[in-house]
Every structure is written in structure tokens, then in C-alpha cells.
Write a protein that holds these residues in place. Sequence first.
Motif, PDB file in Angstrom:
ATOM      1  N   GLY A  25      29.666 -41.853  40.868  1.00 48.09           N
ATOM      2  CA  GLY A  25      29.364 -43.271  41.040  1.00 48.09           C
ATOM      3  C   GLY A  25      28.695 -43.931  39.856  1.00 48.09           C
ATOM      4  N   LEU A  26      28.354 -43.164  38.813  1.00 53.10           N
ATOM      5  CA  LEU A  26      27.731 -43.772  37.639  1.00 53.10           C
ATOM      6  C   LEU A  26      28.777 -44.509  36.801  1.00 53.10           C
ATOM      7  N   SER A  27      28.352 -45.572  36.148  1.00 53.01           N
ATOM      8  CA  SER A  27      29.256 -46.359  35.317  1.00 53.01           C
ATOM      9  C   SER A  27      29.586 -45.610  34.030  1.00 53.01           C
ATOM     10  N   THR A  28      30.554 -46.104  33.300  1.00 54.36           N
ATOM     11  CA  THR A  28      30.948 -45.473  32.029  1.00 54.36           C
ATOM     12  C   THR A  28      29.775 -45.412  31.059  1.00 54.36           C
ATOM     13  N   ASN A  29      29.035 -46.521  30.947  1.00 52.16           N
ATOM     14  CA  ASN A  29      27.883 -46.542  30.036  1.00 52.16           C
ATOM     15  C   ASN A  29      26.787 -45.581  30.500  1.00 52.16           C
ATOM     16  N   GLU A  30      26.585 -45.493  31.813  1.00 53.63           N
ATOM     17  CA  GLU A  30      25.583 -44.573  32.342  1.00 53.63           C
ATOM     18  C   GLU A  30      25.981 -43.120  32.093  1.00 53.63           C
ATOM     19  N   MET A  31      27.286 -42.836  32.221  1.00 51.87           N
ATOM     20  CA  MET A  31      27.765 -41.484  31.949  1.00 51.87           C
ATOM     21  C   MET A  31      27.599 -41.132  30.476  1.00 51.87           C
ATOM     22  N   ALA A 125      16.526 -41.933  36.649  1.00 50.52           N
ATOM     23  CA  ALA A 125      16.787 -42.197  38.060  1.00 50.52           C
ATOM     24  C   ALA A 125      15.954 -43.365  38.574  1.00 50.52           C
ATOM     25  N   CYS A 126      14.837 -43.646  37.889  1.00 49.89           N
ATOM     26  CA  CYS A 126      13.990 -44.768  38.297  1.00 49.89           C
ATOM     27  C   CYS A 126      14.712 -46.106  38.132  1.00 49.89           C
ATOM     28  N   ARG A 127      15.695 -46.148  37.236  1.00 44.68           N
ATOM     29  CA  ARG A 127      16.439 -47.392  37.052  1.00 44.68           C
ATOM     30  C   ARG A 127      17.926 -47.266  37.369  1.00 44.68           C
ATOM     31  N   LEU A 128      18.376 -46.047  37.659  1.00 45.56           N
ATOM     32  CA  LEU A 128      19.772 -45.839  38.053  1.00 45.56           C
ATOM     33  C   LEU A 128      19.776 -45.378  39.508  1.00 45.56           C
ATOM     34  N   SER A 129      19.940 -46.332  40.409  1.00 42.93           N
ATOM     35  CA  SER A 129      19.809 -46.002  41.835  1.00 42.93           C
ATOM     36  C   SER A 129      20.836 -44.975  42.290  1.00 42.93           C
ATOM     37  N   GLY A 130      22.030 -45.022  41.703  1.00 45.30           N
ATOM     38  CA  GLY A 130      23.062 -44.056  42.081  1.00 45.30           C
ATOM     39  C   GLY A 130      22.649 -42.641  41.756  1.00 45.30           C
ATOM     40  N   LEU A 131      22.014 -42.438  40.601  1.00 38.04           N
ATOM     41  CA  LEU A 131      21.544 -41.123  40.206  1.00 38.04           C
ATOM     42  C   LEU A 131      20.439 -40.651  41.136  1.00 38.04           C
ATOM     43  N   ALA A 132      19.535 -41.553  41.497  1.00 35.49           N
ATOM     44  CA  ALA A 132      18.421 -41.193  42.380  1.00 35.49           C
ATOM     45  C   ALA A 132      18.927 -40.730  43.739  1.00 35.49           C
ATOM     46  N   SER A 133      19.878 -41.457  44.309  1.00 40.84           N
ATOM     47  CA  SER A 133      20.398 -41.078  45.629  1.00 40.84           C
ATOM     48  C   SER A 133      21.180 -39.773  45.555  1.00 40.84           C
ATOM     49  N   ASN A 134      21.901 -39.548  44.439  1.00 42.48           N
ATOM     50  CA  ASN A 134      22.632 -38.287  44.275  1.00 42.48           C
ATOM     51  C   ASN A 134      21.675 -37.100  44.220  1.00 42.48           C
ATOM     52  N   ILE A 135      20.575 -37.247  43.489  1.00 38.95           N
ATOM     53  CA  ILE A 135      19.587 -36.171  43.377  1.00 38.95           C
ATOM     54  C   ILE A 135      18.994 -35.853  44.753  1.00 38.95           C
ATOM     55  N   ALA A 136      18.616 -36.905  45.486  1.00 35.97           N
ATOM     56  CA  ALA A 136      18.021 -36.690  46.816  1.00 35.97           C
ATOM     57  C   ALA A 136      18.998 -35.987  47.746  1.00 35.97           C
ATOM     58  N   ARG A 137      20.268 -36.413  47.730  1.00 31.27           N
ATOM     59  CA  ARG A 137      21.264 -35.822  48.626  1.00 31.27           C
ATOM     60  C   ARG A 137      21.523 -34.358  48.282  1.00 31.27           C
ATOM     61  N   LEU A 138      21.616 -34.054  46.991  1.00 30.84           N
ATOM     62  CA  LEU A 138      21.930 -32.685  46.591  1.00 30.84           C
ATOM     63  C   LEU A 138      20.759 -31.729  46.826  1.00 30.84           C
TER      64      LEU A 138
END
Length: 227
Positions: A25-31, A125-138
Amino acid sequence: MSGSSVTLNIIAKEQLLARSPYFIGLSTNEMKEVSHLTFERQVGRGEIVTLEGGADHNLYLVASGALKIYNTSSGGKEQIVSLVRPGDSFNDVAAFDSGTVPATVQSLTPALLYYISGPALLERACRLSGLASNIARLLAGRVRDLSSLVADLSFRPVAGRLARILLDQINREPAPYLTQKDLASMAGTAREVVARALKSLEDEGIIRVDRHKIVIKDRVKLEDKAA
């Protein structure tokens, strides 16, 4: 479990990151930002990557090879928690809580790894909500896996645990050579008990032990044993 020769299929860095559930779910720039934080490490067969009780706060992604994750008792007894292969990750807990490494990871084959600083990922993850939710889920998934392992070791008979192990390994590549001692460490029992369980499964026509290779003859019955 299999012969000693292993063919390594290598996942390219960008493909590995794109496949990792941590970065879905991360954007191209985030990746691209994550990619710049990611570094390569090659390990030889038998090499220790992380040591139980040590200080290593990196998240590791497996690009090729197979590794075992295990704990060791004060008496030297080994308990294999899991095997990891291309596309898998490990050392998640120490990467994100900055505590000591909970388990030793040792390569069963030559392996190519990529690692990322856990604290650096948490900062983003503090500014990339998608990364934060992925970390919590995993991380929640890791807790479920450990709960399932505890239940298996506590309530499932050895034959059932062994059946589950064989089914889990059958379609996964690479298939490293696993000794009866390795299988016993994974099943949480003694090598002699595993030897008897394998002989019982062979007598029932469910498997065939051919030198150093276990051949599944009746998968349905094996799945029944694992249920």
C-alpha cells in the motif's frame, strides 16, 4: 527432509520490498524512501545472523536461501521456532522494540538477506500511516503464530506435530536438508520419538523414507494426522 543440494532462487531487492507485507500500500515515492534504507548482506551456510540475547535492531528480509529460527535452553537443548525462506522476514520484535534479540537465526543454506533499521522504519511510520498499520498487523500475526506453536507443543501428539511440519515444508522452496534432530527440535521432542513417529507414518503408508528424503505418499491421510 531433502537432499543436500539446494538451488537458490534470488528475489531482486525491489521485488522483495514490493512483496513484503510490511510495505503493502505504500506509494512509489514511499517505496523509494524505504529502498534507500535497505542494505544487502550475504551469509554462508551455517552462519549465525542474529544471536539470542544480542543487540540487533534490524528487520531482515530473505531474498534467497533458508534459515532456522531457534531458542536454546540453559542445558543446550534447541527448540526450532520456524524456518524462513525467500519473501519472509525475521527479527521483527527486536527491530521494533529495541530490546534484545529473542531468538538465534542460523542459515541452513547460503543466503542473501536485506536488512532495514527498525528504529528508522518506526520514525517513518509516524508519518506514513500505511506503514504503521502494516507493522501493527504483522506483529499481531507473530503473536498468533507463537500462540499456535504453544498450543501445538502442549496439546497435539507428536505424530500430529510431525505431520504439520511435513505439510508446511512440502511445497516451500528451497527445501533444506533437515535431520531427525532438526525435526525433533521443531516438534519439541526427542530424536528417538521422531524416529518412531516417522516409522509409524511409513508403516501406515503415509510417507516413504528414502535415504535422506521423506516422500509424501498419501497427503490426505497426512492432513488427517495434522488436523
